[in-house]
Motif scaffolding. Structure first.
Motif, PDB file in Angstrom:
ATOM      1  N   ARG A 272      31.210  -9.027 -22.311  1.00 55.34           N
ATOM      2  CA  ARG A 272      31.296 -10.453 -22.621  1.00 55.34           C
ATOM      3  C   ARG A 272      32.700 -10.986 -22.335  1.00 55.34           C
ATOM      4  O   ARG A 272      32.874 -12.083 -21.801  1.00 55.34           O
ATOM      5  CB  ARG A 272      30.920 -10.705 -24.084  1.00 55.34           C
ATOM      6  N   LEU A 273      33.716 -10.197 -22.693  1.00 54.73           N
ATOM      7  CA  LEU A 273      35.088 -10.614 -22.417  1.00 54.73           C
ATOM      8  C   LEU A 273      35.338 -10.707 -20.912  1.00 54.73           C
ATOM      9  O   LEU A 273      36.002 -11.644 -20.435  1.00 54.73           O
ATOM     10  CB  LEU A 273      36.075  -9.627 -23.052  1.00 54.73           C
ATOM     11  N   ALA A 274      34.806  -9.727 -20.174  1.00 53.57           N
ATOM     12  CA  ALA A 274      34.996  -9.739 -18.723  1.00 53.57           C
ATOM     13  C   ALA A 274      34.303 -10.937 -18.096  1.00 53.57           C
ATOM     14  O   ALA A 274      34.870 -11.618 -17.225  1.00 53.57           O
ATOM     15  CB  ALA A 274      34.470  -8.442 -18.115  1.00 53.57           C
ATOM     16  N   VAL A 275      33.084 -11.202 -18.535  1.00 48.63           N
ATOM     17  CA  VAL A 275      32.343 -12.350 -18.006  1.00 48.63           C
ATOM     18  C   VAL A 275      33.072 -13.645 -18.317  1.00 48.63           C
ATOM     19  O   VAL A 275      33.208 -14.541 -17.461  1.00 48.63           O
ATOM     20  CB  VAL A 275      30.911 -12.380 -18.588  1.00 48.63           C
ATOM     21  N   ALA A 276      33.562 -13.749 -19.570  1.00 43.20           N
ATOM     22  CA  ALA A 276      34.304 -14.957 -19.949  1.00 43.20           C
ATOM     23  C   ALA A 276      35.553 -15.116 -19.087  1.00 43.20           C
ATOM     24  O   ALA A 276      35.899 -16.230 -18.655  1.00 43.20           O
ATOM     25  CB  ALA A 276      34.684 -14.887 -21.422  1.00 43.20           C
ATOM     26  N   GLY A 277      36.222 -13.983 -18.798  1.00 41.46           N
ATOM     27  CA  GLY A 277      37.423 -14.041 -17.956  1.00 41.46           C
ATOM     28  C   GLY A 277      37.094 -14.470 -16.540  1.00 41.46           C
ATOM     29  O   GLY A 277      37.802 -15.304 -15.944  1.00 41.46           O
ATOM     30  N   VAL A 278      36.017 -13.923 -15.987  1.00 41.51           N
ATOM     31  CA  VAL A 278      35.615 -14.279 -14.620  1.00 41.51           C
ATOM     32  C   VAL A 278      35.222 -15.749 -14.551  1.00 41.51           C
ATOM     33  O   VAL A 278      35.620 -16.485 -13.624  1.00 41.51           O
ATOM     34  CB  VAL A 278      34.458 -13.379 -14.150  1.00 41.51           C
ATOM     35  N   LEU A 279      34.421 -16.186 -15.526  1.00 42.47           N
ATOM     36  CA  LEU A 279      34.005 -17.595 -15.534  1.00 42.47           C
ATOM     37  C   LEU A 279      35.217 -18.515 -15.667  1.00 42.47           C
ATOM     38  O   LEU A 279      35.285 -19.580 -15.041  1.00 42.47           O
ATOM     39  CB  LEU A 279      33.020 -17.842 -16.675  1.00 42.47           C
ATOM     40  N   GLY A 280      36.182 -18.106 -16.488  1.00 37.01           N
ATOM     41  CA  GLY A 280      37.400 -18.913 -16.613  1.00 37.01           C
ATOM     42  C   GLY A 280      38.149 -18.996 -15.303  1.00 37.01           C
ATOM     43  O   GLY A 280      38.653 -20.071 -14.926  1.00 37.01           O
ATOM     44  N   LEU A 281      38.229 -17.861 -14.605  1.00 32.53           N
ATOM     45  CA  LEU A 281      38.921 -17.847 -13.319  1.00 32.53           C
ATOM     46  C   LEU A 281      38.194 -18.736 -12.308  1.00 32.53           C
ATOM     47  O   LEU A 281      38.831 -19.496 -11.558  1.00 32.53           O
ATOM     48  CB  LEU A 281      39.005 -16.411 -12.789  1.00 32.53           C
TER      49      LEU A 281
ATOM     50  N   ALA B 269      36.351 -21.305 -12.991  1.00 31.16           N
ATOM     51  CA  ALA B 269      36.576 -22.696 -13.376  1.00 31.16           C
ATOM     52  C   ALA B 269      37.943 -23.183 -12.897  1.00 31.16           C
ATOM     53  O   ALA B 269      38.084 -24.319 -12.425  1.00 31.16           O
ATOM     54  CB  ALA B 269      36.464 -22.833 -14.891  1.00 31.16           C
ATOM     55  N   VAL B 270      38.954 -22.318 -13.037  1.00 31.33           N
ATOM     56  CA  VAL B 270      40.301 -22.695 -12.585  1.00 31.33           C
ATOM     57  C   VAL B 270      40.313 -22.913 -11.072  1.00 31.33           C
ATOM     58  O   VAL B 270      40.858 -23.920 -10.558  1.00 31.33           O
ATOM     59  CB  VAL B 270      41.327 -21.612 -12.991  1.00 31.33           C
ATOM     60  N   VAL B 271      39.703 -21.981 -10.327  1.00 31.13           N
ATOM     61  CA  VAL B 271      39.664 -22.107  -8.856  1.00 31.13           C
ATOM     62  C   VAL B 271      38.923 -23.370  -8.468  1.00 31.13           C
ATOM     63  O   VAL B 271      39.349 -24.120  -7.576  1.00 31.13           O
ATOM     64  CB  VAL B 271      38.992 -20.854  -8.236  1.00 31.13           C
ATOM     65  N   ALA B 272      37.772 -23.623  -9.128  1.00 29.49           N
ATOM     66  CA  ALA B 272      36.989 -24.809  -8.794  1.00 29.49           C
ATOM     67  C   ALA B 272      37.787 -26.075  -9.074  1.00 29.49           C
ATOM     68  O   ALA B 272      37.763 -27.029  -8.263  1.00 29.49           O
ATOM     69  CB  ALA B 272      35.698 -24.815  -9.614  1.00 29.49           C
TER      70      ALA B 272
END
Length: 228
Positions: free
Chosen positions: A208-217, A219-222
């Protein structure tokens, strides 16, 4: 006192660790008082028990797991450990009484309290164990040494506080040593089983932490792309 532990601990755990460290820092001075006969049996008893209580309080603050079932079992095993420590306190108190040949003022009441608390903790903790571990504990306590120790405890509870304890020290020590050994082995086996069952929960948390980190990344790139 390590930085890694301090960083991982919340405020409550850190306060309990500080309390434990403070208690341990007083250990050399306390031993000196005992060696110099400046502490009586009750004082020495309280000195060591206070330190051990601080250790259990610190340990209890770490035994918190996100899964309710695992958390309940972790707390049950912690309670069983405390009950075994109370059994050790009864043994220490009785050793002093046997050496002196009588109960000092308040010692019989304290012994009765310790035995009562120990049995309460066991009953409460076993009820929260998984069925397999609960059945294994029940089989364990039906052995002869457990039964004999329980009978001797009953006789101590019913004894006259002004009389010399009638429990045979040799029988008590033999039963006590074997009970402590088997309880310790049971706790270690149960703790290993709990650790194994906790692995999937830990993996899910990390995922869950990894998924949250990837999704955050993402979002930042987008957001950067949209801005550009």
């Amino acid at each position: 006192a390590g930085e890694e532990l301090r960083d991982a601990a919340d405020a409550s755990l850190e306060a309990r660790i500080d309390q434990l460290v403070t208690a341990l820092d007083a250990l050399p001075a306390g031993r000196g008082f005992i060696d110099e006969r400046k502490l009586d049996r009750a004082g020495a008893f309280g000195l060591y028990n206070g330190m051990i209580a601080s250790a259990f309080q610190a340990f209890s603050a770490t035994a918190t797991l996100p899964e309710p079932e695992l958390n309940r079992e972790a707390r049950a095993l912690t309670a069983l450990g405390r009950s075994r420590e109370l059994l050790a306190q009864a043994d220490a108190l009785l050793s002093g009484v046997v050496t002196a040949g009588r109960f000092a003022e308040g010692e019989h009441a304290r012994l009765v309290q310790i035995i009562g608390n120990q049995r309460f903790l066991v009953e409460d903790a076993v009820a929260d164990l998984p069925s397999a571990e609960r059945a294994a504990y029940q089989r364990l306590t039906e052995q002869a040494d457990f039964t004999q120790l329980r009978v001797m405890q009953d006789s101590l509870v019913a004894a006259d506080s002004r009389a010399v304890p009638t429990v045979d020290p040799g029988r008590w020590q033999a039963s006590y040593d074997e009970v402590q050994r088997q309880l310790r082995e049971y706790e270690l086996d149960a703790s290993d089983g709990l650790a194994d069952r906790s692995v999937p929960t830990a993996v899910r948390v990390l995922v869950r932490l990894a998924v949250a980190g990837v999704l955050g990344l993402v979002a930042v790139v987008a957001s950067v792309l949209v801005a550009v």
